[in-house]
Design a protein around this motif. Sequence first.
Motif, PDB file in Angstrom:
ATOM      1  N   ALA A  54      33.816  50.136 -13.363  1.00  0.00           N
ATOM      2  CA  ALA A  54      35.130  50.730 -13.102  1.00  0.00           C
ATOM      3  C   ALA A  54      36.072  50.566 -14.286  1.00  0.00           C
ATOM      4  O   ALA A  54      36.929  51.414 -14.519  1.00  0.00           O
ATOM      5  CB  ALA A  54      35.750  50.115 -11.852  1.00  0.00           C
ATOM      6  N   SER A  60      38.656  55.381 -13.923  1.00  0.00           N
ATOM      7  CA  SER A  60      38.536  54.436 -12.816  1.00  0.00           C
ATOM      8  C   SER A  60      39.132  53.092 -13.212  1.00  0.00           C
ATOM      9  O   SER A  60      39.267  52.785 -14.395  1.00  0.00           O
ATOM     10  CB  SER A  60      37.073  54.264 -12.393  1.00  0.00           C
ATOM     11  OG  SER A  60      36.282  53.835 -13.481  1.00  0.00           O
ATOM     12  N   MET A  95      39.356  49.558  -5.612  1.00  0.00           N
ATOM     13  CA  MET A  95      38.710  50.189  -6.752  1.00  0.00           C
ATOM     14  C   MET A  95      38.967  51.684  -6.587  1.00  0.00           C
ATOM     15  O   MET A  95      38.688  52.242  -5.520  1.00  0.00           O
ATOM     16  CB  MET A  95      37.208  49.908  -6.768  1.00  0.00           C
ATOM     17  CG  MET A  95      36.489  50.543  -7.949  1.00  0.00           C
ATOM     18  SD  MET A  95      34.697  50.236  -7.911  1.00  0.00           S
ATOM     19  CE  MET A  95      34.665  48.497  -8.312  1.00  0.00           C
ATOM     20  N   GLY A 126      38.898  55.668  -8.510  1.00  0.00           N
ATOM     21  CA  GLY A 126      38.394  56.481  -9.606  1.00  0.00           C
ATOM     22  C   GLY A 126      38.322  57.938  -9.205  1.00  0.00           C
ATOM     23  O   GLY A 126      38.625  58.298  -8.066  1.00  0.00           O
TER      24      GLY A 126
END
Length: 149
Positions: free
Chosen positions: A44, A50, A66, A68
């Motif tokens: 990431a 990301s 997370m 992205g």
Amino acid sequence: MSVAPAPLAIAAIADADIEAVVALWQRCGLTRPWNDPHADIALARRRDNSTVLIGRDGGAIVATVMVGHDGHRGWVYYVAVDPDSRKRGHGRVIMAAAEDWLRQAGIAKLQLLVRRENTQAGAFYQSLGFAESTSVMFQKWLDGRGPTP
């Protein structure tokens, strides 16, 4: 008179945060044997499409996401709120941060995956305005493994 909780301080993950973030994901039951969380964080952070966002309450990491995109659709993974810090709006704040990050990248659609048995997460995302998709997800491991649950 009730006092509103202090807003979370949102920032991109730093090297010094990685072990605390992995520990939080494990505590929240988000890790799976077939996904190395350290490798997921590294992936990431490798590109500008990301990142991993963290939310701090004081000095403690209490929320993560997370986030992205593929240039068309945004995705979130590892949405976590420390079990001792739940019901304080931290999940909403970290998801709003992910949405803002995607908007700044020019991405208009956000998608995510929820395990069918995780009804609590499903209800949370519905409360944020997400709707269940009519699409069916297919998967294939490119390293030859069989399907995972």
